[in-house]
Design an enzyme around this catalytic site. Structure first.
Site, mmCIF file in Angstrom:
data_model
loop_
_atom_site.group_PDB
_atom_site.id
_atom_site.type_symbol
_atom_site.label_atom_id
_atom_site.label_comp_id
_atom_site.label_asym_id
_atom_site.label_seq_id
_atom_site.Cartn_x
_atom_site.Cartn_y
_atom_site.Cartn_z
ATOM 1 N N GLU A 40 0.802 -1.227 0.000
ATOM 2 C CA GLU A 40 0.000 0.000 0.000
ATOM 3 C C GLU A 40 0.839 1.283 0.000
ATOM 4 O OE1 GLU A 40 -2.905 -0.210 3.133
ATOM 5 O OE2 GLU A 40 -3.829 -1.994 2.307
ATOM 6 N N GLU B 76 -4.673 -9.026 1.076
ATOM 7 C CA GLU B 76 -5.287 -8.778 2.383
ATOM 8 C C GLU B 76 -6.785 -8.711 2.204
ATOM 9 O OE1 GLU B 76 -3.983 -5.350 4.637
ATOM 10 O OE2 GLU B 76 -1.885 -5.775 4.173
#
Ligand code: BGC
Length: 452
Positions: free
Chosen positions: A163, A359
């Protein structure tokens, strides 16, 4: 139809969130070690000094994974643990820790998936300007080289950045995350460009120094959108939202998935970046874009929820207001299972890479019941609904390579401290005891049957 034979069922964590041992065995400080000590930054002044203590308890955690049938463990390496200053000297004890972890995983039939960077920049590098320093891609290259030289004989799969949007957006623009800065637009775009260059350099280092052919991807997040209905108009409107920045607003730009994916797969920033922010951009050369768009083997995507979109009479995208009482998790995120069908589908259509869901999961405020067990029914329902949608994507020929639940353990949830529990395994932070929740057994059964 079940998931494909080679489908990987995994669990994920990140170094700062689970390891603890923040001051042990020669580890250098990172930006989170410092940030957590600043007043008012973290819920109740908590920190990751001890976290889940995986540094000492990794054997127990691997054993637990084995019992649950987990096939792959996505963990991140703490850069400052293996290179205390970020560059130059290495710390053998830190390297040994990851060697032991990897060996233990392999001995138990669990495949290691390494994330190079999950937000814990060595503090020494922060003192040199962090990701704003134009040398940062070279620092990351050196670090990736150390990783390749030490671990690639036994580890074939890598994610460069977790991210990057959070690293830059939350770490440097809103200041909610370490290092807690609020830079202007010009610096914001320079930092983002540097971090993408760092990704490219890491891919080069891994390929150059790996001891076996390795597979590499990135694991971004992003604001994701799904259509209200299957009408071509709604599908197109949601696609527009996914891949086109709508407004000249940095906060919108950073979360647009094309802002990170177009550069790495297409070698160019989305055109709106130039129209909306032309004056704020650093110099972007052809060589930069070649570096950033090194060929990748797969796409990792962290997916938790998405926004519903409908086309208006002119075909323009409109956000659909959520009804009162819309389901949400403890961290206040909406429950939108559709995103595990639509996001991989849109991403696969545009970028054509096999997709790992790197995730997915939910936080709830779990505690042991009177029977000592953790009855997290909501998480079971969440997983069930989301995985049904993922399977729909796999059935419609989207190449889904695997799924990593976030998270293996309850852990240090960044600015929220220990207040939100994302694990399928409960952690008592006082005693460090682990208790698999009901959802862990639900997950075990899914893995066993590769379906339901
Ligand atoms: C991050 C994790 C985090 C999770 C839940 C992701 O954004 O990669 O580190 O714990 O979401 O907030």
């Amino acid at each position: 139809m079940a998931f494909k034979q080679e489908f990987v069922w995994g669990a994920a964590t990140a170094s700062y969130q689970v390891e603890g041992a923040a001051y042990e065995d020669g580890k250098g400080l990172n930006i989170w070690d410092i940030f957590c000590k600043e007043e008012g930054r973290i819920y109740e002044g908590q920190n990751g000094d001890a976290a889940c203590d995986q540094y000492h308890l990794y054997k127990d955690d691997v054993k637990l994974m084995k019992e649950l049938g987990i096939q792959a463990y996505r963990f991140s390496i703490s850069w400052a643990r293996i290179m205390p200053d970020g560059t130059g000297r290495t710390n053998q004890k830190g390297i040994d820790y990851y060697n032991h972890l990897i060996d233990e995983l392999i001995a138990n039939g669990i495949e290691p998936f390494i994330t190079l960077y999950h937000w814990d920049l060595p503090y020494k590098l922060h003192e040199r300007g962090g990701w704003l320093n134009p040398e940062s891609p070279e620092w990351f290259y050196q670090y990736a080289r150390v990783v390749a030289e030490n671990f690639s004989d036994r580890t074939a799969n890598y994610f460069t950045l977790n991210e990057p949007q959070c690293t830059v957006g939350l770490g440097y623009y809103t200041g909610e995350h370490a290092p807690g800065l609020k830079v202007g637009k010009k610096d914001f775009f320079s930092i983002f460009h540097n971090i993408l260059k760092a990704h490219g350099r890491a891919v080069q280092a891994l390929r150059a120094y790996a001891k076996q052919p390795v597979k590499i991807g990135m694991a971004p997040c992003g604001a994701l959108y799904y259509p209200s209905t299957n009408s071509p108009e709604d599908i197109e409107a949601a696609r527009r939202m996914n891949f086109h920045i709508q407004n000249p607003d940095v906060n919108e730009c950073i979360w647009n998935i094309a802002f990170v994916c177009d550069p790495i797969y297409k070698g160019t920033y989305p055109k709106e970046v130039f129209t909306f922010f032309g004056d704020e951009l650093p110099e972007i050369t052809k060589e930069d874009m070649q570096l950033i768009s090194q060929p990748l083997d797969f796409h990792g995507q962290n997916i938790y929820n998405a926004v519903e979109i409908r086309a208006d009479a002119n075909g323009n995208p409109k956000r659909v207001k959520r009804f009162d009482g819309f389901p949400k998790t403890a961290i206040q995120w909406p429950v939108t299972p559709e995103c595990l069908y639509w996001a991989p589908k849109y991403l696969y259509e545009r970028y054509q890479k096999p997709i790992y869901i790197t995730e997915n999961g939910m936080s709830s405020h779990d505690w042991p019941g009177l029977d000592g067990k953790i009855h997290d029914g909501a998480r079971i329902d969440f997983m069930h609904r989301y995985l049904l949608e993922l399977k729909k994507a796999a059935d419609s020929r989207v190449d889904i390579a695997g799924y990593f639940v976030w998270s293996l353990l309850d852990n240090f949830e960044w600015a929220k401290g220990y207040s939100d529990r994302f694990g399928i395994v409960y952690v008592d932070y006082q005693t460090k005891e682990r208790i698999p929740k009901d959802s862990a057994y639900f997950y075990r059964d899914i893995i066993k049957h590769n379906s339901w």
